[in-house]
Design a protein around this motif. Sequence first.
Motif, mmCIF file in Angstrom:
data_model
loop_
_atom_site.group_PDB
_atom_site.id
_atom_site.type_symbol
_atom_site.label_atom_id
_atom_site.label_comp_id
_atom_site.label_asym_id
_atom_site.label_seq_id
_atom_site.Cartn_x
_atom_site.Cartn_y
_atom_site.Cartn_z
ATOM 1 N N LEU A 1 0.819 -1.212 0.000
ATOM 2 C CA LEU A 1 0.000 0.000 0.000
ATOM 3 C C LEU A 1 0.854 1.265 0.000
ATOM 4 C CD1 LEU A 1 -2.818 -1.091 2.472
ATOM 5 C CD2 LEU A 1 -3.001 -0.773 -0.005
ATOM 6 N N VAL A 2 2.005 1.207 0.643
ATOM 7 C CA VAL A 2 2.926 2.348 0.604
ATOM 8 C C VAL A 2 3.403 2.580 -0.815
ATOM 9 C CG1 VAL A 2 5.254 3.100 1.239
ATOM 10 C CG2 VAL A 2 3.689 2.282 3.004
ATOM 11 N N ALA A 3 3.794 1.502 -1.505
ATOM 12 C CA ALA A 3 4.261 1.630 -2.888
ATOM 13 C C ALA A 3 3.160 2.190 -3.787
ATOM 14 C CB ALA A 3 4.729 0.268 -3.402
ATOM 15 N N ILE A 4 1.940 1.698 -3.612
ATOM 16 C CA ILE A 4 0.824 2.181 -4.422
ATOM 17 C C ILE A 4 0.551 3.652 -4.136
ATOM 18 C CG2 ILE A 4 -1.666 1.971 -4.779
ATOM 19 C CD1 ILE A 4 -1.303 -1.058 -4.263
ATOM 20 N N SER A 5 0.482 4.019 -2.861
ATOM 21 C CA SER A 5 0.168 5.400 -2.487
ATOM 22 C C SER A 5 1.240 6.369 -2.969
ATOM 23 C CB SER A 5 0.010 5.503 -0.965
ATOM 24 O OG SER A 5 -1.008 4.647 -0.496
ATOM 25 N N LEU A 6 2.496 6.027 -2.720
ATOM 26 C CA LEU A 6 3.585 6.899 -3.160
ATOM 27 C C LEU A 6 3.592 7.045 -4.680
ATOM 28 C CD1 LEU A 6 6.567 5.780 -0.884
ATOM 29 C CD2 LEU A 6 5.318 7.945 -0.788
ATOM 30 N N GLY A 7 3.385 5.935 -5.375
ATOM 31 C CA GLY A 7 3.402 5.983 -6.827
ATOM 32 C C GLY A 7 2.289 6.848 -7.387
ATOM 33 N N LEU A 8 1.076 6.699 -6.857
ATOM 34 C CA LEU A 8 -0.054 7.475 -7.360
ATOM 35 C C LEU A 8 0.111 8.963 -7.070
ATOM 36 C CD1 LEU A 8 -3.062 5.137 -6.469
ATOM 37 C CD2 LEU A 8 -2.118 5.601 -8.735
ATOM 38 N N VAL A 9 0.522 9.305 -5.864
ATOM 39 C CA VAL A 9 0.706 10.721 -5.521
ATOM 40 C C VAL A 9 1.818 11.335 -6.362
ATOM 41 C CG1 VAL A 9 1.328 12.338 -3.692
ATOM 42 C CG2 VAL A 9 -0.200 10.424 -3.188
ATOM 43 N N ALA A 10 2.925 10.615 -6.523
ATOM 44 C CA ALA A 10 4.049 11.138 -7.307
ATOM 45 C C ALA A 10 3.644 11.364 -8.758
ATOM 46 C CB ALA A 10 5.230 10.166 -7.222
ATOM 47 N N LEU A 11 2.910 10.411 -9.347
ATOM 48 C CA LEU A 11 2.479 10.578 -10.731
ATOM 49 C C LEU A 11 1.484 11.731 -10.867
ATOM 50 C CD1 LEU A 11 2.078 6.844 -11.805
ATOM 51 C CD2 LEU A 11 3.782 8.473 -12.643
ATOM 52 N N ALA A 12 0.586 11.846 -9.878
ATOM 53 C CA ALA A 12 -0.382 12.934 -9.932
ATOM 54 C C ALA A 12 0.286 14.293 -9.781
ATOM 55 C CB ALA A 12 -1.439 12.744 -8.844
ATOM 56 N N LYS A 13 1.353 14.374 -9.005
ATOM 57 C CA LYS A 13 2.108 15.622 -8.884
ATOM 58 C C LYS A 13 2.860 15.935 -10.181
ATOM 59 C CE LYS A 13 2.872 15.854 -3.885
ATOM 60 N NZ LYS A 13 2.374 17.243 -3.737
ATOM 61 N N ARG A 14 3.318 14.884 -10.862
ATOM 62 C CA ARG A 14 4.092 15.084 -12.087
ATOM 63 C C ARG A 14 3.202 15.411 -13.274
ATOM 64 N NH1 ARG A 14 6.132 16.207 -16.024
ATOM 65 N NH2 ARG A 14 8.078 15.503 -17.003
ATOM 66 N N TRP A 15 2.079 14.665 -13.420
ATOM 67 C CA TRP A 15 1.143 14.900 -14.515
ATOM 68 C C TRP A 15 -0.243 15.153 -13.924
ATOM 69 C CZ3 TRP A 15 4.521 10.534 -15.245
ATOM 70 C CH2 TRP A 15 5.514 10.756 -16.191
ATOM 71 N N LYS A 16 -0.570 16.383 -13.740
ATOM 72 C CA LYS A 16 -1.773 16.768 -13.010
ATOM 73 C C LYS A 16 -3.034 16.145 -13.596
ATOM 74 C CE LYS A 16 -4.383 20.816 -11.489
ATOM 75 N NZ LYS A 16 -4.448 22.300 -11.476
ATOM 76 N N ASN A 17 -3.196 16.184 -14.918
ATOM 77 C CA ASN A 17 -4.428 15.723 -15.546
ATOM 78 C C ASN A 17 -4.329 14.330 -16.164
ATOM 79 O OD1 ASN A 17 -5.991 18.152 -15.103
ATOM 80 N ND2 ASN A 17 -4.717 19.132 -16.655
ATOM 81 N N TRP A 18 -3.098 13.874 -16.404
ATOM 82 C CA TRP A 18 -2.922 12.618 -17.126
ATOM 83 C C TRP A 18 -2.199 11.565 -16.298
ATOM 84 C CZ3 TRP A 18 -5.351 11.724 -21.617
ATOM 85 C CH2 TRP A 18 -5.863 12.839 -22.304
ATOM 86 N N TRP A 19 -2.159 11.751 -14.991
ATOM 87 C CA TRP A 19 -1.448 10.795 -14.134
ATOM 88 C C TRP A 19 -2.028 9.390 -14.227
ATOM 89 C CZ3 TRP A 19 -4.356 8.216 -10.601
ATOM 90 C CH2 TRP A 19 -5.570 8.800 -10.213
ATOM 91 N N TRP A 20 -3.309 9.306 -14.505
ATOM 92 C CA TRP A 20 -3.987 8.013 -14.512
ATOM 93 C C TRP A 20 -3.481 7.077 -15.605
ATOM 94 C CZ3 TRP A 20 -6.499 7.027 -19.073
ATOM 95 C CH2 TRP A 20 -6.750 8.135 -19.884
ATOM 96 N N ALA A 21 -2.992 7.641 -16.739
ATOM 97 C CA ALA A 21 -2.549 6.788 -17.846
ATOM 98 C C ALA A 21 -1.294 5.986 -17.480
ATOM 99 C CB ALA A 21 -2.328 7.619 -19.103
ATOM 100 N N PRO A 22 -0.192 6.646 -17.062
ATOM 101 C CA PRO A 22 0.965 5.844 -16.642
ATOM 102 C C PRO A 22 0.683 5.021 -15.395
ATOM 103 C CG PRO A 22 1.337 8.168 -16.154
ATOM 104 C CD PRO A 22 0.108 8.094 -17.000
ATOM 105 N N ALA A 23 -0.199 5.525 -14.522
ATOM 106 C CA ALA A 23 -0.522 4.773 -13.305
ATOM 107 C C ALA A 23 -1.263 3.479 -13.638
ATOM 108 C CB ALA A 23 -1.365 5.631 -12.363
ATOM 109 N N ALA A 24 -2.168 3.531 -14.620
ATOM 110 C CA ALA A 24 -2.900 2.322 -15.018
ATOM 111 C C ALA A 24 -1.952 1.281 -15.599
ATOM 112 C CB ALA A 24 -3.987 2.680 -16.028
#
Length: 414
Positions: free
Chosen positions: A154-177
Amino acid sequence: MSERAIRWAPRWAALVLAAALVVVIATTTPWHLIDLPKPDAALDFTTAEIDRQQRFRHELLPWSTTSWILSLLVPLTIGFSPLGRRLYVVTRLRRWWLAVPVLVLGLGLIASVITLPTDVMAERVTRKYGLSTEAWDLWLRDRAVNWLLMSAALVAISLGLVALAKRWKNWWWAPAAIAGAVLVLGVSFGYPVLVEARFNDFTSMPAGAQRDEFMELARQDGVPVKDVLVADASKRTTTVNAYVSGFGSTRRLVVYDTLLTSATPQQVRLVVAHELGHAAEGDVLHGTLIGALGSAFAIVLLRLLLGARMADPRRTAMLLALIVAGTTLAAPVQNLISRKIEARADYHSLRLTDDPADFVEMQHELSVRNISGLEPSRWRYWMFASHPTPPERIAMGRAWGVEHGAPVPPLVQK
């Protein structure tokens, strides 16, 4: 990129992934194998056996159900209330990438502590009925290891999602998926080495007639098996089991030492044939594919629910609550697919061994030894039953026997 594209892209992605999930599940799940008679526990279980499993479940279920409810209420209550943000602030860590792991670990620890009393009572019931042989220090150690492994994921998932969302504000979901799907693949491949080894020791089955029989059975089945491993399950339980996990170079056929010491050679052969069925049908890869698609779909749903707010680490508790809610809601579908897959493995075992009489006897003996639920309530069946009930599995053996001219009489003589 236009606002319209930013708004509609995740919606279309969700529709495509949902459609892919439905198609894969609908076309690869073995919905029908053979016409089954109506399951009837009274045909094969004595009144004493039925009464014993009912007493066991009557004593166990209040504690296990309470523990399950608490494990849901804790993250949901904290995550969907202002308490989640307050706990983030309480960490007093300025670096979000430090505060998020502390919060995740803390929430997991809170849930573990709150459910500890009910889990202890449930463990006492399993000891009373002779199912658990685990020393209390090992039991606590297992809980601690499970907490650490779950928290690490869960730490890996949370850190990854927050980091991607900070990097790509509107498109974070694509690399995250994409990352989520790859993570499911990696975990499925590495699970035997990364997780199973934390709880059991595995040794190669000694050379001898039984091992040779298993290897020959695998050869006849066209399943490449390099080795058969024995798990030291007896240090924790008297229940019997076997399973297949991993794929490729990490695929393993594992049998409990309790199975080898308590079941007849014919029964062990049938269990192994069942597990070979999972390998022959590629069930681990099948489950991994569904899991990968489900993970990608869930991440796109997170985008639709949270949007750019995913970049706010103060919403970590809400993220965990959404994960808990999503996995709980998905459980009935996952269990339905699993029951169909397990039924196909039973069918494979019958085809490979052509031994319906021993199959029925084996299902009866394993059920009595494990005190399996014979007729669970409908909601428990949908929420928790990953395998067909013993009467359903016995009905499969009977149907096979009738179809192949070897009818199996009831085990209980009226």
